[in-house]
Design a protein around this motif. Structure first.
Motif, PDB file in Angstrom:
ATOM      1  N   GLU A 101      36.383  47.558  41.699  1.00 26.98           N
ATOM      2  CA  GLU A 101      35.432  48.530  42.240  1.00 26.98           C
ATOM      3  C   GLU A 101      34.555  47.940  43.337  1.00 26.98           C
ATOM      4  O   GLU A 101      34.315  48.580  44.362  1.00 26.98           O
ATOM      5  CB  GLU A 101      34.518  49.106  41.145  1.00 26.98           C
ATOM      6  CG  GLU A 101      35.215  50.014  40.177  1.00 26.98           C
ATOM      7  CD  GLU A 101      35.700  49.283  38.927  1.00 26.98           C
ATOM      8  OE1 GLU A 101      35.938  48.050  38.980  1.00 26.98           O
ATOM      9  OE2 GLU A 101      35.862  49.949  37.904  1.00 26.98           O
TER      10      GLU A 101
ATOM     11  N   ASN B 189      36.438  47.497  46.540  1.00 28.90           N
ATOM     12  CA  ASN B 189      36.592  48.803  47.164  1.00 28.90           C
ATOM     13  C   ASN B 189      35.298  49.203  47.878  1.00 28.90           C
ATOM     14  O   ASN B 189      35.329  49.706  48.997  1.00 28.90           O
ATOM     15  CB  ASN B 189      36.983  49.853  46.125  1.00 28.90           C
ATOM     16  CG  ASN B 189      37.306  51.180  46.760  1.00 28.90           C
ATOM     17  OD1 ASN B 189      38.356  51.332  47.369  1.00 28.90           O
ATOM     18  ND2 ASN B 189      36.410  52.143  46.628  1.00 28.90           N
TER      19      ASN B 189
ATOM     20  N   ARG C 252      41.452  43.697  37.234  1.00 29.65           N
ATOM     21  CA  ARG C 252      41.225  45.074  36.772  1.00 29.65           C
ATOM     22  C   ARG C 252      41.175  45.951  38.014  1.00 29.65           C
ATOM     23  O   ARG C 252      40.113  46.228  38.562  1.00 29.65           O
ATOM     24  CB  ARG C 252      39.926  45.152  35.978  1.00 29.65           C
ATOM     25  CG  ARG C 252      40.058  44.433  34.637  1.00 29.65           C
ATOM     26  CD  ARG C 252      38.815  44.369  33.825  1.00 29.65           C
ATOM     27  NE  ARG C 252      38.173  45.649  33.629  1.00 29.65           N
ATOM     28  CZ  ARG C 252      36.949  45.779  33.156  1.00 29.65           C
ATOM     29  NH1 ARG C 252      36.244  44.718  32.813  1.00 29.65           N
ATOM     30  NH2 ARG C 252      36.412  46.975  32.999  1.00 29.65           N
ATOM     31  N   PRO C 253      42.358  46.355  38.507  1.00 26.53           N
ATOM     32  CA  PRO C 253      42.410  47.073  39.785  1.00 26.53           C
ATOM     33  C   PRO C 253      41.665  48.410  39.747  1.00 26.53           C
ATOM     34  O   PRO C 253      41.589  49.062  38.715  1.00 26.53           O
ATOM     35  CB  PRO C 253      43.895  47.301  40.033  1.00 26.53           C
ATOM     36  CG  PRO C 253      44.603  46.928  38.793  1.00 26.53           C
ATOM     37  CD  PRO C 253      43.657  46.214  37.890  1.00 26.53           C
TER      38      PRO C 253
ATOM     39  N   SER D 190      42.657  46.724  45.039  1.00 20.61           N
ATOM     40  CA  SER D 190      43.849  47.289  44.393  1.00 20.61           C
ATOM     41  C   SER D 190      44.660  46.231  43.658  1.00 20.61           C
ATOM     42  O   SER D 190      45.484  46.555  42.813  1.00 20.61           O
ATOM     43  CB  SER D 190      44.728  47.985  45.438  1.00 20.61           C
ATOM     44  OG  SER D 190      45.321  47.053  46.310  1.00 20.61           O
ATOM     45  N   ARG D 191      44.421  44.949  43.956  1.00 22.37           N
ATOM     46  CA  ARG D 191      45.169  43.850  43.351  1.00 22.37           C
ATOM     47  C   ARG D 191      44.327  43.002  42.399  1.00 22.37           C
ATOM     48  O   ARG D 191      44.777  41.963  41.939  1.00 22.37           O
ATOM     49  CB  ARG D 191      45.727  42.922  44.441  1.00 22.37           C
ATOM     50  CG  ARG D 191      46.658  43.608  45.399  1.00 22.37           C
ATOM     51  CD  ARG D 191      47.981  43.868  44.733  1.00 22.37           C
ATOM     52  NE  ARG D 191      48.912  44.440  45.700  1.00 22.37           N
ATOM     53  CZ  ARG D 191      49.593  45.539  45.484  1.00 22.37           C
ATOM     54  NH1 ARG D 191      49.459  46.189  44.373  1.00 22.37           N
ATOM     55  NH2 ARG D 191      50.418  45.997  46.392  1.00 22.37           N
TER      56      ARG D 191
ATOM     57  N   ARG E 238      42.072  51.885  41.072  1.00 24.08           N
ATOM     58  CA  ARG E 238      43.196  52.680  41.580  1.00 24.08           C
ATOM     59  C   ARG E 238      42.948  53.325  42.948  1.00 24.08           C
ATOM     60  O   ARG E 238      43.834  53.300  43.795  1.00 24.08           O
ATOM     61  CB  ARG E 238      43.599  53.739  40.560  1.00 24.08           C
ATOM     62  CG  ARG E 238      43.988  53.133  39.229  1.00 24.08           C
ATOM     63  CD  ARG E 238      45.462  53.289  38.952  1.00 24.08           C
ATOM     64  NE  ARG E 238      45.780  52.771  37.632  1.00 24.08           N
ATOM     65  CZ  ARG E 238      46.301  51.581  37.432  1.00 24.08           C
ATOM     66  NH1 ARG E 238      46.528  50.786  38.426  1.00 24.08           N
ATOM     67  NH2 ARG E 238      46.581  51.171  36.214  1.00 24.08           N
TER      68      ARG E 238
ATOM     69  N   ALA F 106      43.947  51.369  46.309  1.00 25.32           N
ATOM     70  CA  ALA F 106      45.304  51.366  46.867  1.00 25.32           C
ATOM     71  C   ALA F 106      45.469  52.512  47.864  1.00 25.32           C
ATOM     72  O   ALA F 106      46.044  52.325  48.947  1.00 25.32           O
ATOM     73  CB  ALA F 106      46.339  51.472  45.751  1.00 25.32           C
ATOM     74  N   ARG F 107      44.965  53.664  47.526  1.00 28.44           N
ATOM     75  CA  ARG F 107      45.026  54.812  48.435  1.00 28.44           C
ATOM     76  C   ARG F 107      44.193  54.537  49.691  1.00 28.44           C
ATOM     77  O   ARG F 107      44.614  54.827  50.813  1.00 28.44           O
ATOM     78  CB  ARG F 107      44.531  56.069  47.716  1.00 28.44           C
ATOM     79  CG  ARG F 107      44.629  57.333  48.531  1.00 28.44           C
ATOM     80  CD  ARG F 107      44.136  58.567  47.794  1.00 28.44           C
ATOM     81  NE  ARG F 107      42.741  58.419  47.386  1.00 28.44           N
ATOM     82  CZ  ARG F 107      42.308  58.373  46.124  1.00 28.44           C
ATOM     83  NH1 ARG F 107      43.154  58.467  45.122  1.00 28.44           N
ATOM     84  NH2 ARG F 107      41.032  58.254  45.846  1.00 28.44           N
TER      85      ARG F 107
END
Length: 117
Positions: free
Chosen positions: A15, A18, A45-46, A41-42, A48, A51-52
């Motif tokens: 998080e 991101n 504890r990615p 994303s990698r 999600r 990735a988008r």
């Protein structure tokens, strides 16, 4: 500053990476944003949505042909690892990028190479 603190406190959570990507994107630093979204994303504890967000940033980088770092990353993700590596070596030799931006590009090129295998 908060995202950086969160990243340091819990480095395995995506998080914060991101969030750092969102800050970089809002600050007009698309390569840095892509790097943080990819890390988010990698993570162990990615996160999600990262990735988008990473995929969206790659598309934004495609439109930045005037940005040498951006076009180098796009070359790698388009499958031309040799050209991307050669361009990155040229950028390094010319000292055209800061050390941190160079490291971000190198990490993204490595990720692209693994993805293409």
């Amino acid at each position: 500053a908060w995202y950086e603190r969160a990243r340091c406190a819990e480095p395995g959570r995506g998080e914060a990476q991101n969030g750092l990507g969102a800050v970089a994107q809002a600050s007009g630093r698309p390569v840095t944003a892509a790097y943080h979204y990819w890390r988010g994303s990698r993570a162990a504890r990615p996160f999600r949505p990262a990735a988008r967000n990473f995929k969206a940033m790659i598309e934004i980088l495609r439109s930045r042909a005037d940005d040498e770092a951006a076009s180098t990353v796009v070359l790698a993700f388009d499958g031309d690892a040799a050209a991307a590596s050669a361009r990155l070596a040229d950028l390094r030799a010319r000292k055209a990028l800061s050390a941190s931006r160079l490291a971000e590009c190198e990490a993204l090129l490595e990720h692209a190479a693994r993805r293409m295998q």
